[in-house]
Design a protein around this motif. Structure first.
Motif, PDB file in Angstrom:
ATOM      1  N   SER A  54     -10.319   7.308  -3.032  1.00  0.00           N
ATOM      2  CA  SER A  54     -10.655   6.798  -1.697  1.00  0.00           C
ATOM      3  C   SER A  54     -11.494   5.528  -1.732  1.00  0.00           C
ATOM      4  O   SER A  54     -11.761   4.946  -0.690  1.00  0.00           O
ATOM      5  N   LYS A  56      -8.003   2.987  -0.709  1.00  0.00           N
ATOM      6  CA  LYS A  56      -8.829   2.757   0.476  1.00  0.00           C
ATOM      7  C   LYS A  56      -8.118   1.837   1.454  1.00  0.00           C
ATOM      8  O   LYS A  56      -8.167   2.039   2.663  1.00  0.00           O
ATOM      9  N   LYS A  57      -7.436   0.837   0.913  1.00  0.00           N
ATOM     10  CA  LYS A  57      -6.817  -0.178   1.761  1.00  0.00           C
ATOM     11  C   LYS A  57      -5.589  -0.734   1.059  1.00  0.00           C
ATOM     12  O   LYS A  57      -5.603  -0.940  -0.148  1.00  0.00           O
ATOM     13  N   TYR A  90      -5.886   6.242   2.193  1.00  0.00           N
ATOM     14  CA  TYR A  90      -6.316   7.635   2.297  1.00  0.00           C
ATOM     15  C   TYR A  90      -6.655   8.039   3.727  1.00  0.00           C
ATOM     16  O   TYR A  90      -6.515   9.208   4.096  1.00  0.00           O
ATOM     17  N   LYS A  91      -7.057   7.090   4.567  1.00  0.00           N
ATOM     18  CA  LYS A  91      -7.389   7.453   5.950  1.00  0.00           C
ATOM     19  C   LYS A  91      -6.156   7.919   6.710  1.00  0.00           C
ATOM     20  O   LYS A  91      -6.266   8.653   7.690  1.00  0.00           O
ATOM     21  N   ASN A  92      -4.967   7.465   6.260  1.00  0.00           N
ATOM     22  CA  ASN A  92      -3.742   7.937   6.906  1.00  0.00           C
ATOM     23  C   ASN A  92      -3.472   9.397   6.592  1.00  0.00           C
ATOM     24  O   ASN A  92      -2.734  10.077   7.299  1.00  0.00           O
ATOM     25  N   ALA A 137      -7.154  11.795   8.100  1.00  0.00           N
ATOM     26  CA  ALA A 137      -7.616  11.272   9.388  1.00  0.00           C
ATOM     27  C   ALA A 137      -8.646  12.173  10.045  1.00  0.00           C
ATOM     28  O   ALA A 137      -9.469  11.723  10.843  1.00  0.00           O
ATOM     29  N   LYS A 142     -10.978  13.786   8.479  1.00  0.00           N
ATOM     30  CA  LYS A 142     -12.189  13.871   7.676  1.00  0.00           C
ATOM     31  C   LYS A 142     -13.123  12.710   7.992  1.00  0.00           C
ATOM     32  O   LYS A 142     -12.687  11.602   8.289  1.00  0.00           O
ATOM     33  N   GLU A 148     -15.565   9.838   6.768  1.00  0.00           N
ATOM     34  CA  GLU A 148     -15.656   9.075   5.546  1.00  0.00           C
ATOM     35  C   GLU A 148     -16.833   9.547   4.728  1.00  0.00           C
ATOM     36  O   GLU A 148     -17.940   9.755   5.230  1.00  0.00           O
TER      37      GLU A 148
END
Length: 275
Positions: free
Chosen positions: A207, A241-242, A261-263, A266, A268, A270
């Motif tokens: 992440s 991360k991006k 990872y945010k996809n 979602a 959670k 950060e």
């Protein structure tokens, strides 16, 4: 580059090439959607053999493009360590970055390192990456920490321990994980896992990492290492991360999925995603 990597890059240039060496060549300059990417060295064959002054020769995109366009070039990516998937990722993805943006007449790509790996070398050569190995002269070799398994064997058991050399073990030791979707919810010893005829997913990244040539190298070469074991299908995922527009274009050539990872996490907060 570290001083050891600079020395190895220059050694290869001096001994094996005849041309202009540009250190830290900007394959990608920072722009919207793309992080900057540099080659440890780029040799322009046929030019006067010297080390370029990057402040003069490469201070604009136009100058860099004029140097490379319609020329025979050699990419040098260097690590003062044994051969690894991240280094091979740099050498492999660099080919595409130079092709996409500079249009040379021909490209050779060389991974310079201090130790070999026959299995990875064979895959690298099949993908057009040359591997050159120089001994570790004056470079201190790090000693890996022993695992709990290793310590227990030494202290409690003795005798002969058989350590794995299977491709699955090599992939997991490098930080990737192999998943068999639909199988029992358990963790298997990689040496006991059988992936023949099964759908598998290889996951790498974390992440905190922005996708780059290192992570794509892990994803590409992990996939290539496991192909001879005849799984039914392989998905190779780079969690990061991006994402990066320039890296996405190269990843598609090898069927690698880049997933921020945010996809996935979602729901959670950060900092709560476990690496």
């Amino acid at each position: 580059m570290s001083k050891h990597e600079t020395a190895l890059t220059r050694r290869y240039w001096e001994e094996e090439t005849d041309g202009l060496l540009i250190e830290e060549f900007p394959a990608i300059r920072r722009r919207k959607g793309c992080s900057p990417r540099f080659l440890d060295g780029l040799v322009i064959s046929g030019r006067t053999k010297k080390i370029a002054d990057t402040k003069i020769d490469l201070n604009t995109n136009d100058k860099a493009e004029d140097l490379v366009r319609d020329r025979d070039v050699i990419i040098i990516q260097t690590k003062a360590t044994p051969l690894s998937m991240p280094l091979l990722g740099q050498a492999l993805i660099s080919i595409h970055l130079i092709e996409f943006h500079f249009k040379p007449r021909s490209i050779r790509s060389v991974a310079v390192c201090t130790g070999g790996d026959p299995e990875l070398q064979k895959i690298a050569e099949s993908l057009g990456v040359e591997v050159v190995i120089y001994p570790k002269e004056g470079i201190r070799e790090s000693i890996p920490a022993k695992s709990f398994h290793h310590l227990y064997w030494e202290k409690e058991l003795g005798g002969t321990m058989i350590e794995g050399s299977a491709a699955i073990s090599k992939v997991t030791d490098s930080g990737s994980r192999v998943v068999i979707p639909g199988g029992p919810s358990q963790i298997l010893d990689p040496l006991k896992a059988d992936i023949t005829g099964k759908d598998i997913v290889i996951i790498q990244g974390n992440s905190k990492e922005i996708v780059g040539m290192y992570l794509l190298g892990q994803a590409i070469f992990s996939k290539k290492l496991l192909e001879p074991y005849n799984p039914k299908s392989i998905r190779s995922i780079a969690l990061c991360k991006k994402s990066d527009t320039c890296m996405e274009r190269a990843a598609k050539l090898y069927g690698i999925e880049i997933i921020p990872y945010k996809n996935v996490f979602a729901d959670k907060v950060e900092g709560q995603v476990r690496e």
